[in-house]
Scaffold this motif. Structure first.
Motif, PDB file in Angstrom:
ATOM      1  N   TYR A  65      19.176  -1.780   9.920  1.00  0.00           N
ATOM      2  CA  TYR A  65      19.287  -2.491   8.681  1.00  0.00           C
ATOM      3  C   TYR A  65      20.812  -2.513   8.472  1.00  0.00           C
ATOM      4  N   ASN A  84       0.141  -2.107   6.604  1.00  0.00           N
ATOM      5  CA  ASN A  84       0.068  -1.498   8.063  1.00  0.00           C
ATOM      6  C   ASN A  84       1.472  -1.909   8.737  1.00  0.00           C
ATOM      7  N   ASN A  85       2.616  -1.931   8.190  1.00  0.00           N
ATOM      8  CA  ASN A  85       3.728  -2.329   8.685  1.00  0.00           C
ATOM      9  C   ASN A  85       4.792  -1.654   8.206  1.00  0.00           C
ATOM     10  N   ASN A  86       5.825  -1.277   9.376  1.00  0.00           N
ATOM     11  CA  ASN A  86       6.698  -0.344   8.739  1.00  0.00           C
ATOM     12  C   ASN A  86       8.229  -0.999   8.429  1.00  0.00           C
ATOM     13  N   ASP A  87       7.988  -2.423   8.430  1.00  0.00           N
ATOM     14  CA  ASP A  87       9.375  -3.112   8.000  1.00  0.00           C
ATOM     15  C   ASP A  87       9.409  -3.107   6.806  1.00  0.00           C
ATOM     16  N   MET A  88      10.445  -2.657   5.805  1.00  0.00           N
ATOM     17  CA  MET A  88      10.688  -2.233   4.628  1.00  0.00           C
ATOM     18  C   MET A  88      11.720  -3.189   4.097  1.00  0.00           C
ATOM     19  N   ARG A  89      11.422  -3.545   2.745  1.00  0.00           N
ATOM     20  CA  ARG A  89      12.406  -4.090   1.766  1.00  0.00           C
ATOM     21  C   ARG A  89      12.946  -3.058   0.816  1.00  0.00           C
ATOM     22  N   PHE A  90      14.150  -2.900   0.615  1.00  0.00           N
ATOM     23  CA  PHE A  90      14.706  -1.891  -0.243  1.00  0.00           C
ATOM     24  C   PHE A  90      15.076  -2.819  -1.554  1.00  0.00           C
ATOM     25  N   GLY A  91      15.061  -1.750  -2.641  1.00  0.00           N
ATOM     26  CA  GLY A  91      15.677  -2.031  -3.758  1.00  0.00           C
ATOM     27  C   GLY A  91      17.306  -2.118  -3.606  1.00  0.00           C
ATOM     28  N   SER A 138      14.881  10.917   2.963  1.00  0.00           N
ATOM     29  CA  SER A 138      13.531  10.743   2.690  1.00  0.00           C
ATOM     30  C   SER A 138      13.356  11.411   1.400  1.00  0.00           C
ATOM     31  N   TYR A 189       8.395   3.881  -0.875  1.00  0.00           N
ATOM     32  CA  TYR A 189       9.103   5.021  -0.452  1.00  0.00           C
ATOM     33  C   TYR A 189      10.253   5.271  -1.285  1.00  0.00           C
ATOM     34  N   ASP A 212       0.863  -1.277  -0.042  1.00  0.00           N
ATOM     35  CA  ASP A 212      -0.005   0.071   0.046  1.00  0.00           C
ATOM     36  C   ASP A 212       0.715   1.001  -0.069  1.00  0.00           C
ATOM     37  N   ARG A 213       2.157   1.091   0.083  1.00  0.00           N
ATOM     38  CA  ARG A 213       2.996   2.471   0.257  1.00  0.00           C
ATOM     39  C   ARG A 213       4.272   2.040  -0.518  1.00  0.00           C
ATOM     40  N   PHE A 266       2.263   3.352  12.365  1.00  0.00           N
ATOM     41  CA  PHE A 266       1.914   3.509  10.904  1.00  0.00           C
ATOM     42  C   PHE A 266       2.295   4.848  10.547  1.00  0.00           C
ATOM     43  N   LEU A 282       1.482   6.900  -1.085  1.00  0.00           N
ATOM     44  CA  LEU A 282       0.507   6.202  -0.075  1.00  0.00           C
ATOM     45  C   LEU A 282      -0.687   5.602  -0.784  1.00  0.00           C
ATOM     46  N   GLN A 331      10.784   6.480   7.699  1.00  0.00           N
ATOM     47  CA  GLN A 331      11.504   6.346   9.040  1.00  0.00           C
ATOM     48  C   GLN A 331      12.861   7.393   8.724  1.00  0.00           C
ATOM     49  N   VAL A 358       7.011   9.746  -0.272  1.00  0.00           N
ATOM     50  CA  VAL A 358       6.189   8.611   0.430  1.00  0.00           C
ATOM     51  C   VAL A 358       5.125   8.653  -0.354  1.00  0.00           C
ATOM     52  N   TYR A 383      14.437   0.805  14.347  1.00  0.00           N
ATOM     53  CA  TYR A 383      14.940  -0.403  13.120  1.00  0.00           C
ATOM     54  C   TYR A 383      16.326  -0.504  13.171  1.00  0.00           C
TER      55      TYR A 383
END
Lengths: 112, 114
Positions: free
Chosen positions: B35, A96-103, A45, A33, A30-31, B99, A50, B103, A48, B33
């Motif tokens: 990383y 609804n979670n902030n744990d992110m995967r990056f390119g 940053s 960054y 849903d988001r 939410f 959304l 970050q 974002v 967090y």
């Protein structure tokens, strides 16, 4: 498992030219960054996004999100040397979670 | 307002030694967090604290890594014993609420294991 793929990984362009960096992600998100990293510095940053169809612009950078295609783009207009940096896109693993995967990042070099 | 800070900025240790990295989040940020980016690879999530509790530690590579967040303020990440493949840049980030839109990242700790 969520995978986030950027392309190109390396981009060298002339000042004044336009180009687009692509970010594909493999599962529903849903988001999205976008971050910028200068050598030896932290991630800053940029945008974002959304919702589907979201478009944001800041100076010569414009980012968009298409959640149906699972694609985000970062468009550079009339590049200048100061835009040289590495650009990362990232998506949350779960809703609804902030744990992110990056390119992997796109290293942009703008030449005069 | 002070940003996220990390200490040390660089660390060079020998294989088998122990190293402890510290992260001070932005004041008032409940979420913290860790990383890391290993040379030539993408940035990978390690774990997520909400206050002093580990919300998700699925990214921790093995039991040589131990993260703590005392009193829900600063956090430490200990690597014991360090291996060559642990070399890389360790980033910490924080955000105020669960939410939250973005970050905020610290400058990173560059770890080199020889």
């Amino acid at each position: 498992e969520l995978k986030v793929e950027q392309n190109p990984l390396f981009l060298s362009m002339q000042e004044g030219k336009n180009y687009t960096i692509y970010c594909n992600y493999s599962t529903t998100s849903d988001r999205l960054y976008w971050y910028r990293q200068d050598p030896g510095k932290s991630l800053e940053s940029l945008f974002v996004l959304l919702s589907n169809g979201a478009v944001k612009q800041e100076g010569r950078l414009m980012a968009s999100l298409d959640t149906k295609a699972r694609l985000s783009t970062l468009h550079i207009t009339a590049a200048v040397h100061d835009l040289s940096a590495t650009y990362f896109c990232a998506a949350p693993v779960k809703y609804n979670n902030n744990d992110m995967r990056f390119g992997a990042g796109t290293r942009l070099t703008v030449k005069p | 307002e002070a940003g996220v800070t990390q200490f040390p900025s660089h660390s060079v240790i020998e294989k088998g030694q122990t190293v402890t990295l510290r992260c001070d989040p932005i004041s008032g940020h409940d979420n913290l967090y860790w990383y890391r980016r290993v040379m030539g690879k993408e940035i990978k999530f390690l774990l997520h604290f909400v206050k002093e509790s580990k919300q998700d530690e699925s990214g921790m590579p093995n039991n040589r890594f131990l993260a703590e967040r005392t009193g829900g303020t600063y956090s430490t990440l200990k690597v014991q014993p360090a291996e060559l493949e642990d070399s890389g840049v360790y980033f910490c980030a924080s955000s105020p609420s669960f939410f939250q839109e973005t970050q905020y990242f610290g400058p990173g700790t560059r770890l080199l294991v020889l």
